[in-house]
Each structure stands twice: as structure tokens, then as C-alpha cells.
Design a protein around this motif. Structure first.
Motif, PDB file in Angstrom:
ATOM      1  N   THR A 252       0.843  -1.184   0.000  1.00 20.30           N
ATOM      2  CA  THR A 252       0.000   0.000   0.000  1.00 20.30           C
ATOM      3  C   THR A 252       0.885   1.243   0.000  1.00 20.30           C
ATOM      4  OG1 THR A 252      -0.134  -0.316   2.398  1.00 20.30           O
ATOM      5  CG2 THR A 252      -2.017  -1.017   1.098  1.00 20.30           C
ATOM      6  N   GLY A 253       0.333   2.338  -0.528  1.00 17.85           N
ATOM      7  CA  GLY A 253       1.007   3.633  -0.454  1.00 17.85           C
ATOM      8  C   GLY A 253       2.477   3.611  -0.816  1.00 17.85           C
ATOM      9  N   ASN A 254       3.282   4.199   0.052  1.00 19.54           N
ATOM     10  CA  ASN A 254       4.718   4.339  -0.182  1.00 19.54           C
ATOM     11  C   ASN A 254       5.461   3.095   0.315  1.00 19.54           C
ATOM     12  OD1 ASN A 254       7.141   5.651  -0.913  1.00 19.54           O
ATOM     13  ND2 ASN A 254       7.441   6.331   1.196  1.00 19.54           N
ATOM     14  N   GLY A 255       5.002   1.925  -0.117  1.00 19.31           N
ATOM     15  CA  GLY A 255       5.685   0.686   0.244  1.00 19.31           C
ATOM     16  C   GLY A 255       5.325   0.154   1.614  1.00 19.31           C
ATOM     17  N   ALA A 274      14.116 -14.398  -1.710  1.00 21.19           N
ATOM     18  CA  ALA A 274      14.310 -13.009  -2.126  1.00 21.19           C
ATOM     19  C   ALA A 274      12.987 -12.266  -2.056  1.00 21.19           C
ATOM     20  CB  ALA A 274      14.874 -12.958  -3.535  1.00 21.19           C
ATOM     21  N   VAL A 275      12.977 -11.115  -1.406  1.00 17.97           N
ATOM     22  CA  VAL A 275      11.746 -10.338  -1.232  1.00 17.97           C
ATOM     23  C   VAL A 275      11.947  -8.949  -1.826  1.00 17.97           C
ATOM     24  CG1 VAL A 275      10.127  -9.332   0.417  1.00 17.97           C
ATOM     25  CG2 VAL A 275      11.098 -11.608   0.847  1.00 17.97           C
ATOM     26  N   CYS A 276      10.955  -8.513  -2.580  1.00 15.64           N
ATOM     27  CA  CYS A 276      10.967  -7.168  -3.158  1.00 15.64           C
ATOM     28  C   CYS A 276       9.618  -6.514  -2.900  1.00 15.64           C
ATOM     29  CB  CYS A 276      11.239  -7.245  -4.662  1.00 15.64           C
ATOM     30  SG  CYS A 276      11.240  -5.638  -5.504  1.00 15.64           S
ATOM     31  N   VAL A 277       9.624  -5.215  -2.633  1.00 17.33           N
ATOM     32  CA  VAL A 277       8.400  -4.474  -2.351  1.00 17.33           C
ATOM     33  C   VAL A 277       8.156  -3.459  -3.468  1.00 17.33           C
ATOM     34  CG1 VAL A 277       7.265  -2.868  -0.790  1.00 17.33           C
ATOM     35  CG2 VAL A 277       8.595  -4.762   0.136  1.00 17.33           C
ATOM     36  N   ALA A 278       6.935  -3.462  -3.998  1.00 15.66           N
ATOM     37  CA  ALA A 278       6.524  -2.488  -5.011  1.00 15.66           C
ATOM     38  C   ALA A 278       5.149  -1.955  -4.628  1.00 15.66           C
ATOM     39  CB  ALA A 278       6.466  -3.138  -6.393  1.00 15.66           C
ATOM     40  N   ASP A 292      19.667  -0.435   4.872  1.00 18.64           N
ATOM     41  CA  ASP A 292      19.620  -1.520   5.844  1.00 18.64           C
ATOM     42  C   ASP A 292      18.269  -2.237   5.864  1.00 18.64           C
ATOM     43  OD1 ASP A 292      18.191   0.597   6.853  1.00 18.64           O
ATOM     44  OD2 ASP A 292      18.976   0.425   8.905  1.00 18.64           O
ATOM     45  N   ALA A 293      17.418  -1.969   4.860  1.00 20.00           N
ATOM     46  CA  ALA A 293      16.114  -2.635   4.804  1.00 20.00           C
ATOM     47  C   ALA A 293      16.316  -4.140   4.584  1.00 20.00           C
ATOM     48  CB  ALA A 293      15.279  -2.056   3.673  1.00 20.00           C
ATOM     49  N   PRO A 294      15.407  -4.979   5.105  1.00 17.49           N
ATOM     50  CA  PRO A 294      15.569  -6.433   4.978  1.00 17.49           C
ATOM     51  C   PRO A 294      15.267  -6.968   3.591  1.00 17.49           C
ATOM     52  CG  PRO A 294      13.519  -5.916   6.104  1.00 17.49           C
ATOM     53  CD  PRO A 294      14.240  -4.610   5.926  1.00 17.49           C
ATOM     54  N   TRP A 295      14.783  -6.120   2.701  1.00 17.01           N
ATOM     55  CA  TRP A 295      14.498  -6.555   1.330  1.00 17.01           C
ATOM     56  C   TRP A 295      14.652  -5.383   0.379  1.00 17.01           C
ATOM     57  CZ3 TRP A 295      10.587  -8.238   4.993  1.00 17.01           C
ATOM     58  CH2 TRP A 295       9.753  -7.200   5.410  1.00 17.01           C
ATOM     59  N   SER A 296      14.570  -5.673  -0.905  1.00 18.78           N
ATOM     60  CA  SER A 296      14.745  -4.640  -1.915  1.00 18.78           C
ATOM     61  C   SER A 296      13.414  -3.975  -2.247  1.00 18.78           C
ATOM     62  CB  SER A 296      15.339  -5.251  -3.191  1.00 18.78           C
ATOM     63  OG  SER A 296      14.441  -6.215  -3.742  1.00 18.78           O
ATOM     64  N   SER A 297      13.481  -2.888  -3.005  1.00 18.62           N
ATOM     65  CA  SER A 297      12.276  -2.199  -3.449  1.00 18.62           C
ATOM     66  C   SER A 297      12.367  -1.984  -4.953  1.00 18.62           C
ATOM     67  CB  SER A 297      12.110  -0.857  -2.727  1.00 18.62           C
ATOM     68  OG  SER A 297      13.226  -0.013  -2.993  1.00 18.62           O
ATOM     69  N   SER A 309      11.557  -8.186 -12.970  1.00 15.54           N
ATOM     70  CA  SER A 309      12.909  -7.769 -12.588  1.00 15.54           C
ATOM     71  C   SER A 309      13.523  -8.714 -11.568  1.00 15.54           C
ATOM     72  CB  SER A 309      12.877  -6.346 -12.010  1.00 15.54           C
ATOM     73  OG  SER A 309      12.631  -5.396 -13.021  1.00 15.54           O
ATOM     74  N   LEU A 310      12.731  -9.142 -10.587  1.00 13.68           N
ATOM     75  CA  LEU A 310      13.265 -10.043  -9.564  1.00 13.68           C
ATOM     76  C   LEU A 310      13.647 -11.385 -10.177  1.00 13.68           C
ATOM     77  CD1 LEU A 310      14.025 -10.531  -6.653  1.00 13.68           C
ATOM     78  CD2 LEU A 310      11.625 -11.118  -6.172  1.00 13.68           C
ATOM     79  N   MET A 311      12.849 -11.902 -11.087  1.00 13.87           N
ATOM     80  CA  MET A 311      13.203 -13.150 -11.757  1.00 13.87           C
ATOM     81  C   MET A 311      14.527 -13.024 -12.496  1.00 13.87           C
ATOM     82  SD  MET A 311       9.790 -15.013 -13.245  1.00 13.87           S
ATOM     83  CE  MET A 311       9.312 -13.629 -14.293  1.00 13.87           C
ATOM     84  N   LEU A 312      14.679 -11.943 -13.230  1.00 16.76           N
ATOM     85  CA  LEU A 312      15.912 -11.745 -13.990  1.00 16.76           C
ATOM     86  C   LEU A 312      17.112 -11.591 -13.050  1.00 16.76           C
ATOM     87  CD1 LEU A 312      14.663  -9.359 -16.811  1.00 16.76           C
ATOM     88  CD2 LEU A 312      15.054 -11.819 -16.946  1.00 16.76           C
ATOM     89  N   GLN A 313      16.930 -10.888 -11.951  1.00 17.38           N
ATOM     90  CA  GLN A 313      18.017 -10.734 -10.975  1.00 17.38           C
ATOM     91  C   GLN A 313      18.446 -12.085 -10.416  1.00 17.38           C
ATOM     92  OE1 GLN A 313      16.551  -7.932  -8.055  1.00 17.38           O
ATOM     93  NE2 GLN A 313      16.135  -6.394  -9.622  1.00 17.38           N
ATOM     94  N   LEU A 314      17.477 -12.928 -10.098  1.00 16.30           N
ATOM     95  CA  LEU A 314      17.803 -14.236  -9.545  1.00 16.30           C
ATOM     96  C   LEU A 314      18.476 -15.129 -10.576  1.00 16.30           C
ATOM     97  CD1 LEU A 314      14.540 -14.916  -7.483  1.00 16.30           C
ATOM     98  CD2 LEU A 314      16.820 -14.362  -6.590  1.00 16.30           C
TER      99      LEU A 314
END
Length: 317
Positions: A252-255, A274-278, A292-297, A309-314
Motif C-alpha cells: 500500500t502507499g509508499n511501500g 528473495a523479497v521485493c516491495v513495489a 539496511d532494509a531487509p528486502w529490496s524495493s 525484474s526479480l526473476m531476472l536478478q535471480l
């Protein structure tokens, strides 16, 4: 003689037909071959500025797009982009997952020539089909000497692969580019660029991966939604079953994330997922997470594009 334009057909509504004469809904996608679609628009020969070549890759409703077809599409694009006699590529595609395919190709393909995706919201048998004009615009755009990279065109509007998104389930102008706006317009002739010139080409982030796609397994990446009353049961179940390599949280909102979902994602990240937030917001761009966030955005990307993007990164690590 100008270079040839290669048109790759994958099906979609643009190739759809209905048993009800003139109907715009209730049709079956991917029924007509790409050669039939080209033959129905005689103006294509002039718009191409050179030879026009058709190649049928698939006949699918794009809601059923597969990783295997993505691999095939990338492989054929690489072959044609490396051909000195080819000026550009057009891909006919269903609207439902066009933005995902566009973003995939943007991250993988060289950008020295245009690769233009086009589609339709009405089947070829509709009373007033939009596919012929979209196809004509796509061929004209692919033949533009200053066009390059992955583009999408529909309803006369040119979109970039990063920004394009399907915003309406029925309207002919179903696609939009959010706050970034369109790249240009097809006004019954050459493209009219939004800023009087074609956008700068960008280097594909995973260009080295393109030739190796068929040798690698696609990571299993799922999307989970943060909403009122959300919990972590789906995340925990996926991790416990060992059927997920990555997770994209549609926040929601700003992540922001529901606390129950956030705790489950923390457990997933600790387990090696692997966790990503959008953001699930269709406009704007969420701020990047702190280092220092526990996952990427994925600022500026929708959840479905963040998944690509996450699939390609992995795959590319």
C-alpha cells in the motif's frame, strides 16, 4: 532499399474472432495468423519503407503467456536484431500481459533498433476493429530511423516499456504511461515525439542473460498483496512448501505493509527467499528503501514488472 520490418505474431485479441458478427466482446483470442492480419492492411507496405516479413511464434491469449514463449520471443528478437538487413521488429501481442513482456524485453534486448509491441482491444471480426490501425502505427514506428529500444503503441500513443500499463479493461485507449507520460504519438504519418526527439537509448540491465535463457530455470516468484485484514498465511505456506524462490509484495502507499504480512515476509527473507516491495498505487513512485532494509524495493515499477525484474536478478546472479 530500406531495411526490412519483421512482424512476429503471438496471438492476442488483435488476432481474435467471434462467432457473433461484429461483436467486440465474447470472442476467442489468437485465431487468425499473422499473415492474415498483414494482408488485411494493404497500407503496411508503404509504412514499412522496405520489405515486410511475417513470422508466427504462437497463437495464445496473452493471459496464458508462458516463460517458454518468452524465451522463444527473446531468441527470435536476438536473431533478427543481429541481421543487418532488418530495420526493426513488430510484435503482435495480447493486451493483458503486454506490459510484462515489454519490460522483459527492455531488460534483455540490445537497443540499437526498435522493437515495437502492439495489440488490440477488439477482435479482428468486430464492427470497428482497432487492430489494423494499431498494426499500421507499429510498422510505421518500427521503420522510423530514430526509433530504438522496446516500445509499445496503441490507440495512436507511443509508450515506453518501463511506463506502459493497461489501465482499463475495455476502452480502446486502455494503455497509459502514468506520471511519465507517453513518448510520442502516431499522427497519420511519422511519429511525433513528446520532446521533439526520440528518447535516449538505455543499456539493457540483463543483456548478457538473453542468450542463456534457454539454459536456465525460471525462478519461482509470486506476488502477494497487502490489504486490510492481510495475514502471512500465504507467504508461510509458500515458504514451508519450498515452492517459491522470490516474493514481490504489492504494498500500500509508499511501500507500506500490513504488520502480519510484514512479519511473514521477514520470516521468508530469513529463510533465504528473495523479497521485493513495489507499490500497488498505479501512479507516482514510492521512495527507495533505506540501505539496511531487509528486502529490496522497486521504485516506479508495478508489482508485475517488479516480478519480472526479480526473476531476472535471480537468474543473472
Amino acid at each position: 532499399m530500406a531495411g526490412k520490418i519483421v512482424v512476429l505474431g503471438t496471438g492476442g485479441t488483435i488476432a481474435g474472432t467471434s462467432d457473433v458478427p461484429g461483436a467486440s466482446v465474447g470472442y476467442t483470442a489468437g485465431q487468425l495468423g499473422i499473415a492474415q492480419l498483414l494482408a488485411a492492411v494493404p497500407q503496411l507496405a508503404q509504412a514499412a519503407r522496405g520489405p515486410l516479413v511475417a513470422e508466427q511464434l504462437a497463437q495464445v491469449d496473452s493471459k496464458d503467456m508462458t516463460h517458454a514463449l518468452w524465451e522463444r520471443l527473446v531468441q527470435r528478437c536476438l536473431v533478427h536484431l543481429a541481421d543487418e538487413t532488418v530495420a526493426g521488429i513488430v510484435i503482435t501481442h495480447g493486451t493483458d500481459t503486454l506490459e510484462e513482456t515489454a519490460w522483459l524485453l527492455h531488460n534483455l534486448l540490445p537497443t540499437h533498433k526498435p522493437v515495437v509491441l502492439t495489440s488490440a482491444m477488439r477482435p479482428a471480426t468486430a464492427l470497428a476493429p482497432d487492430g489494423p490501425q494499431n498494426l499500421l502505427d507499429a510498422v510505421a514506428l518500427a521503420a522510423e530511423p530514430d526509433a530504438h529500444g522496446v516500445l509499445a503503441v496503441a490507440a495512436g500513443v507511443v509508450h515506453g516499456a518501463r511506463e506502459v500499463a493497461k489501465m482499463h479493461p475495455l476502452r480502446l485507449d486502455a494503455f497509459a504511461s502514468g506520471d511519465g507520460g507517453p513518448l510520442g504519438w502516431m499522427d497519420a504519418g511519422p511519429v511525433r515525439w513528446a520532446h521533439a526527439r526520440a528518447p535516449e537509448a538505455s543499456v539493457p540491465r540483463h543483456g548478457g542473460l538473453a542468450a542463456r535463457l534457454g539454459q536456465l530455470a525460471w525462478p519461482r516468484v509470486q506476488i502477494v498483496l497487502s490489504h486490510a485484514g492481510a495475514d502471512g498465511s500465504v507467504v508461510d505456506a509458500l515458504v514451508t512448501a519450498g515452492v517459491v524462490d522470490g516474493l514481490v509484495a504489492a504494498a500500500t502507499g509508499n511501500g507500506t505493509l500490513h504488520q502480519e504480512l510484514e512479519q511473514a515476509l521477514t520470516r521468508a527473507a530469513a529463510a533465504g527467499v528473495a523479497v521485493c516491495v513495489a507499490s500497488r498505487c498505479p501512479q507516482g513512485r514510492m521512495l527507495a528503501l533505506p540501505p539496511d532494509a531487509p528486502w529490496s524495493s522497486a521504485p516506479g515499477l508495478s508489482p508485475v514488472k517488479a516480478r519480472v525484474s526479480l526473476m531476472l536478478q535471480l537468474m543473472d546472479r
